[in-house]
Design a protein around this motif. Structure first.
Motif, PDB file in Angstrom:
ATOM      1  N   PRO A 433      -2.477  -1.069   9.029  1.00 36.42           N
ATOM      2  CA  PRO A 433      -2.940  -2.097   8.104  1.00 36.42           C
ATOM      3  C   PRO A 433      -3.271  -1.604   6.708  1.00 36.42           C
ATOM      4  CG  PRO A 433      -4.792  -1.326   9.382  1.00 36.42           C
ATOM      5  CD  PRO A 433      -3.604  -0.546   9.867  1.00 36.42           C
ATOM      6  N   VAL A 434      -2.884  -0.372   6.372  1.00 39.02           N
ATOM      7  CA  VAL A 434      -3.267   0.224   5.096  1.00 39.02           C
ATOM      8  C   VAL A 434      -2.053   0.302   4.185  1.00 39.02           C
ATOM      9  CG1 VAL A 434      -4.152   2.317   4.006  1.00 39.02           C
ATOM     10  CG2 VAL A 434      -5.154   1.524   6.146  1.00 39.02           C
ATOM     11  N   PRO A 435      -2.141  -0.211   2.947  1.00 37.30           N
ATOM     12  CA  PRO A 435      -0.992  -0.150   2.042  1.00 37.30           C
ATOM     13  C   PRO A 435      -0.668   1.277   1.642  1.00 37.30           C
ATOM     14  CG  PRO A 435      -2.932  -0.985   0.893  1.00 37.30           C
ATOM     15  CD  PRO A 435      -3.297  -0.896   2.339  1.00 37.30           C
ATOM     16  N   THR A 436       0.641   1.585   1.563  1.00 39.96           N
ATOM     17  CA  THR A 436       1.121   2.897   1.151  1.00 39.96           C
ATOM     18  C   THR A 436       1.817   2.786  -0.196  1.00 39.96           C
ATOM     19  OG1 THR A 436       1.433   3.675   3.420  1.00 39.96           O
ATOM     20  CG2 THR A 436       2.667   4.805   1.715  1.00 39.96           C
ATOM     21  N   ILE A 437       1.337   3.533  -1.174  1.00 34.63           N
ATOM     22  CA  ILE A 437       1.918   3.560  -2.515  1.00 34.63           C
ATOM     23  C   ILE A 437       2.903   4.716  -2.576  1.00 34.63           C
ATOM     24  CG2 ILE A 437       1.443   3.767  -4.981  1.00 34.63           C
ATOM     25  CD1 ILE A 437      -1.491   2.936  -4.290  1.00 34.63           C
ATOM     26  N   MET A 453      10.196   2.440  -4.128  1.00 34.41           N
ATOM     27  CA  MET A 453       9.316   3.275  -4.941  1.00 34.41           C
ATOM     28  C   MET A 453       8.398   2.414  -5.813  1.00 34.41           C
ATOM     29  SD  MET A 453      10.046   6.409  -4.155  1.00 34.41           S
ATOM     30  CE  MET A 453      10.655   6.078  -2.491  1.00 34.41           C
ATOM     31  N   ASP A 454       7.103   2.733  -5.790  1.00 36.09           N
ATOM     32  CA  ASP A 454       6.120   1.959  -6.543  1.00 36.09           C
ATOM     33  C   ASP A 454       5.814   2.531  -7.919  1.00 36.09           C
ATOM     34  OD1 ASP A 454       5.226  -0.064  -4.477  1.00 36.09           O
ATOM     35  OD2 ASP A 454       4.839   1.791  -3.373  1.00 36.09           O
ATOM     36  N   PHE A 455       6.028   3.834  -8.105  1.00 34.86           N
ATOM     37  CA  PHE A 455       5.655   4.461  -9.377  1.00 34.86           C
ATOM     38  C   PHE A 455       6.598   5.616  -9.658  1.00 34.86           C
ATOM     39  CE2 PHE A 455       3.041   7.263 -12.097  1.00 34.86           C
ATOM     40  CZ  PHE A 455       2.706   6.351 -13.089  1.00 34.86           C
ATOM     41  N   ASN A 456       6.988   5.766 -10.925  1.00 31.80           N
ATOM     42  CA  ASN A 456       7.950   6.787 -11.337  1.00 31.80           C
ATOM     43  C   ASN A 456       7.272   7.914 -12.101  1.00 31.80           C
ATOM     44  OD1 ASN A 456      10.217   8.218 -12.087  1.00 31.80           O
ATOM     45  ND2 ASN A 456      10.744   6.821 -13.777  1.00 31.80           N
TER      46      ASN A 456
END
Length: 509
Positions: A433-437, A453-456
């Motif tokens: 239940p934990v979001p993964t970035i 991908m969330d961040f570059n």
């Protein structure tokens, strides 16, 4: 770093990292002097910046990452074909008598979270269906599947129903480390603040009894806990039918929860890296370290893990330990892993995977030095066993294997309500239940796997962001995701089947 062909990370290094593939017999001038490339260098791999004699140390990050197995000429490719592990690595650089400086809380960032009755704060609002044994796994998933799609329309404040199942729970001793570790992990998940309520489902005859789990949960006072036993309900269909009714009741209660503004000090961030490459320790990991320092200055908690992947870089952590006891405890964990690997006929340097090596990582020392940078620069406050509840603020360490799903499972069981995962080769991991970035090391990876991908952090290599700027942006993104923004793995529906507890102890045949 803009327009460079290679990057040399420290003046004392005798290798540089190729920012793109380099052909043989070309000249570069990116290290302050002309250098002829003698052999092809793949992107992310190392090139010798000066002649290195056989037996001499290979130095990157101003640290030894290996020894030359033969004479290596300036301009040659430096990798597994000509680099080996040193006979001894640094492990005893401990803190002096002065306690490492503890960072003062001097920030007051906030996010929108779900405050729970036990004082924890959730970044998500799920209901969990947790199996005590593999024999109840299908029933757990059937109950959760009843709430897919339109079935959740009436519960606007709930993120969903998650089935947490595994391959153990029976066929193991009723006493000892194995069953204790499994129970601690399951109890930790049931207590994670991202669950508003939990239904425990067992078969009835298993070693890992549902009632034993419920008894362990009793004094911890988490959200509502309900139980079902298949054999007592009369079978699969009856248990599923009853389970759907119970989950609907839990959803009614969960839907009354609302997000409120809470201090960033209530965040517990799990730090992960997987599918690492030669850029991981240059871009994404140090940027995450900057974000961790900001979180610690807010009074929050960051959990560094994967014990085999700090091997050879542990001196950087023991030198930052808040006390000699913390340093000694970390070294104790490393010694356990040395014996564990040796008893199985392995060695710690087997850790870099084929993907790691293809990406330019040569030894466990090199991988570890990059991995440790995820932890930033503040004091190491505590060392925890796998899945132990994390109570200390600041940077802490949890003893876990290096396998990402097992490691993240331990962090979530310890109370992590957010995961940040750096990757160079490309990972699609999720962790409900934990979001993964997901944080990409290069722009090429970010563009190639844009929907994952969330961040570059490749902008650091491109020259448009400094490490500090990237870390500050990443920290703000963490607060946004903690407040309810959906990560790529959540948008892709990933994370329900990635619960992988660390299974130890003898099996009973």
């Amino acid at each position: 770093m803009k327009d460079q062909t290679v990057v040399k990370l420290d003046d004392e290094d005798n290798v540089a990292v190729a920012l793109g593939a380099l052909g043989a017999d070309v000249w570069i001038d990116a290290i302050g002097q002309p250098l002829r490339i003698l052999t092809p260098i793949p992107a992310g791999h190392k090139v010798a910046t000066r002649d290195i004699a056989r037996g001499a140390h290979i130095v990157k990050y101003r640290q030894t990452i290996g020894v030359a197995l033969c004479d290596i000429a300036a301009g040659e490719h430096v990798h597994i074909h000509n680099v080996g592990m040193p006979e001894h690595h640094q492990s005893e650089r401990l803190l002096d008598d002065a306690t490492y400086r503890i960072v003062e809380v001097d920030r007051s960032d906030t996010f929108l979270g779900f405050e729970r009755p036990d004082g924890q704060v959730g970044t998500r609002n799920y209901v969990g269906v947790i199996g005590s044994v593999n024999c109840s796994a299908s029933v757990c998933h059937a109950i959760a599947d009843a709430f897919k799609g339109d079935a959740m329309a009436a519960y606007g404040r709930v993120d969903g129903v998650v089935a947490i199942t595994h391959q153990s729970g029976c066929g193991l001793s009723a006493t000892g480390d194995g069953i204790a570790l499994l129970r601690r992990t399951l109890v930790g998940y049931a207590c994670n603040p991202n669950f508003a309520g939990v239904l425990l489902v067992g078969l009835g005859c298993e070693v890992n009894q549902v009632n034993d789990l419920a008894e362990l949960l009793g004094p911890l006072n988490p959200g509502p806990i309900k139980t079902l036993v298949i054999q007592e309900e009369g079978g699969v269909r009856e248990t599923i039918s009853r389970g759907v009714v119970i989950v609907r009741e839990l959803l009614d209660a969960a839907d009354r929860a609302t997000r409120t503004e809470v201090p960033a000090a209530r965040l517990k961030l799990g730090l992960q890296c997987g599918g690492s490459d030669g850029y991981s320790g240059i871009t994404a990991n140090p940027a995450l370290g900057v974000a961790v320092d900001l979180l610690v200055r807010d009074g929050g908690t960051a959990i560094l893990s994967e014990t085999p992947e700090i091997y050879g870089a542990e001196h950087l952590l023991t030198a930052r330990a808040a006390s000699r006891g913390v340093a000694d405890r970390l070294l104790e964990k490393l010694r356990w892993w040395e014996h564990y690997a040796g008893d199985a006929g392995g060695e710690m340097n087997n850790n870099p995977s084929p993907g790691n090596k293809a990406g330019g990582i040569t030894t466990i020392l090199e991988k570890s030095l990059g991995a440790v940078s995820k932890g930033g620069s503040t004091a190491l406050m505590a060392v925890y066993d796998y899945a132990d509840p994390v109570s200390e603020r600041g940077l802490v360490f949890m003893d876990t294997p290096g396998y990402d799903p097992v490691s993240a499972t331990g962090q979530i069981a310890g109370g992590a309500n957010l995961i940040c995962f750096t990757t160079g080769r490309g990972s699609v991991f999720g962790s409900k239940p934990v979001p993964t970035i997901k944080v990409a090391t290069t722009t090429g990876l970010f563009e190639r796997m844009r929907s994952d991908m969330d961040f570059n952090c490749g902008e650091i290599l491109d020259g448009s962001l400094s490490i500090e700027e990237a870390g500050a942006r990443l920290f703000q993104l963490m607060l946004a995701f903690a407040s309810g923004g959906k990560t790529c793995s959540e948008e892709n529906g990933i994370g329900e089947r990635e619960f992988v507890p660390w299974l130890r102890g003898a099996a009973v045949m």
